[in-house]
Design a protein around this motif. Sequence first.
Motif, PDB file in Angstrom:
ATOM      1  N   GLN A  21       0.828  -1.360  -0.083  1.00 29.79           N
ATOM      2  CA  GLN A  21      -0.072  -0.173  -0.200  1.00 29.79           C
ATOM      3  C   GLN A  21       0.783   1.211   0.052  1.00 29.79           C
ATOM      4  O   GLN A  21       0.659   2.451  -0.920  1.00 29.79           O
ATOM      5  CB  GLN A  21      -0.970  -0.027   1.264  1.00 29.79           C
ATOM      6  CG  GLN A  21      -2.136  -0.969   1.028  1.00 29.79           C
ATOM      7  CD  GLN A  21      -2.803  -1.378   2.397  1.00 29.79           C
ATOM      8  OE1 GLN A  21      -2.449  -0.469   3.570  1.00 29.79           O
ATOM      9  NE2 GLN A  21      -3.939  -1.966   2.296  1.00 29.79           N
ATOM     10  N   TRP A  25       0.761   4.095  -2.883  1.00 29.60           N
ATOM     11  CA  TRP A  25       0.274   5.467  -2.662  1.00 29.60           C
ATOM     12  C   TRP A  25       1.410   6.208  -3.219  1.00 29.60           C
ATOM     13  O   TRP A  25       1.051   7.306  -3.682  1.00 29.60           O
ATOM     14  CB  TRP A  25      -0.057   5.494  -1.063  1.00 29.60           C
ATOM     15  CG  TRP A  25      -0.596   6.788  -0.704  1.00 29.60           C
ATOM     16  CD1 TRP A  25      -0.646   7.928  -1.254  1.00 29.60           C
ATOM     17  CD2 TRP A  25      -0.448   7.275   0.614  1.00 29.60           C
ATOM     18  NE1 TRP A  25      -1.039   8.897  -0.496  1.00 29.60           N
ATOM     19  CE2 TRP A  25      -0.938   8.710   0.780  1.00 29.60           C
ATOM     20  CE3 TRP A  25      -0.491   6.569   1.846  1.00 29.60           C
ATOM     21  CZ2 TRP A  25      -1.191   9.449   2.048  1.00 29.60           C
ATOM     22  CZ3 TRP A  25      -0.766   7.094   3.097  1.00 29.60           C
ATOM     23  CH2 TRP A  25      -1.119   8.581   3.131  1.00 29.60           C
ATOM     24  N   ALA A  28       0.936   6.786  -7.000  1.00 30.87           N
ATOM     25  CA  ALA A  28      -0.234   7.689  -7.268  1.00 30.87           C
ATOM     26  C   ALA A  28       0.234   9.209  -7.043  1.00 30.87           C
ATOM     27  O   ALA A  28      -0.239  10.162  -7.932  1.00 30.87           O
ATOM     28  CB  ALA A  28      -1.356   7.245  -6.262  1.00 30.87           C
ATOM     29  N   PRO A 204      -6.101  11.157  -3.194  1.00 30.58           N
ATOM     30  CA  PRO A 204      -6.486   9.938  -4.029  1.00 30.58           C
ATOM     31  C   PRO A 204      -5.774   8.573  -3.828  1.00 30.58           C
ATOM     32  O   PRO A 204      -6.385   7.561  -3.628  1.00 30.58           O
ATOM     33  CB  PRO A 204      -6.407  10.508  -5.460  1.00 30.58           C
ATOM     34  CG  PRO A 204      -6.688  12.065  -5.215  1.00 30.58           C
ATOM     35  CD  PRO A 204      -5.700  12.326  -4.153  1.00 30.58           C
ATOM     36  N   ARG A 208      -7.666   5.437  -2.254  1.00 26.75           N
ATOM     37  CA  ARG A 208      -7.875   4.201  -3.367  1.00 26.75           C
ATOM     38  C   ARG A 208      -7.179   3.006  -2.673  1.00 26.75           C
ATOM     39  O   ARG A 208      -7.567   1.737  -2.823  1.00 26.75           O
ATOM     40  CB  ARG A 208      -7.148   4.237  -4.674  1.00 26.75           C
ATOM     41  CG  ARG A 208      -7.303   3.451  -5.672  1.00 26.75           C
ATOM     42  CD  ARG A 208      -6.927   3.656  -6.934  1.00 26.75           C
ATOM     43  NE  ARG A 208      -6.808   2.451  -7.866  1.00 26.75           N
ATOM     44  CZ  ARG A 208      -6.424   2.499  -9.256  1.00 26.75           C
ATOM     45  NH1 ARG A 208      -5.873   3.691  -9.730  1.00 26.75           N
ATOM     46  NH2 ARG A 208      -6.373   1.331  -9.781  1.00 26.75           N
ATOM     47  N   PHE A 209      -5.865   3.181  -2.167  1.00 23.87           N
ATOM     48  CA  PHE A 209      -5.100   1.775  -1.731  1.00 23.87           C
ATOM     49  C   PHE A 209      -5.111   1.609  -0.159  1.00 23.87           C
ATOM     50  O   PHE A 209      -4.695   0.472   0.361  1.00 23.87           O
ATOM     51  CB  PHE A 209      -3.664   2.317  -2.486  1.00 23.87           C
ATOM     52  CG  PHE A 209      -3.625   2.348  -4.004  1.00 23.87           C
ATOM     53  CD1 PHE A 209      -4.351   1.224  -4.645  1.00 23.87           C
ATOM     54  CD2 PHE A 209      -3.349   3.612  -4.584  1.00 23.87           C
ATOM     55  CE1 PHE A 209      -4.049   1.363  -6.010  1.00 23.87           C
ATOM     56  CE2 PHE A 209      -3.271   3.709  -5.769  1.00 23.87           C
ATOM     57  CZ  PHE A 209      -3.582   2.667  -6.560  1.00 23.87           C
TER      58      PHE A 209
END
Length: 215
Positions: A21, A25, A28, A204, A208-209
């Motif tokens: 994760q 992240w 992203a 985001p 999301r993660f």
Amino acid sequence: MADNNKQQLTIWGRANSVNVQKVLWCLAELNLAYERIDAGMQFGKNNEAAYLAMNPNGRVPTLVEGDYVLWESNSVMRYLCMAHGEGSPIYPSQPKARAGVDRWLDWTLSTLQPVDRPVFWALVRTPIEKRDMVAIQKDVDAEAVVWRIVEGQLATRRFIEGDQFTIADIALGAFARRWFGVEGVTKPKLPNLERWFSQFAARPGFVRFVAPPMS
């Protein structure tokens, strides 16, 4: 700015791993394209010869870029920032600022992760009927001592190393999601930590993660 001449990035690792994760992240935040291949726990693969040839630890994540292979999640984040995120403030180039970020990346491994793991496994990955709540509360109390260090650090700053969000916030934020997400135990109020953590809802990559239900 990302170097578009780089080869395809591939991340090996299951999405519910805190260390995977962190990397997702970071990707992203840098707006990087990549492929992810499930590996570890129910997906297997991580103990197969082909995977162990890439990562002899048999753990996730592992990054592959052409013939380059890198494991250890914090090292992967550093590499992504240096190779693909030139100029990005999430991993500052100034030596003292970078050392400050690196300090917290190391601290998550040496100090935070060892006290997080028993609490997370007991309250998320252990069936209710097999949980020893007295022992778990003792582990929660031990983890709270460590989070109070972060609470103090955040008393005078917006993010862990000042006003700028960095990969130190990613590393700590992924574990903070677990701390705030576990239930059925007594945890102290840590207002600075809560204020800091609340900022991630606008990012985001976190949404999301990291934010999805834990498993």
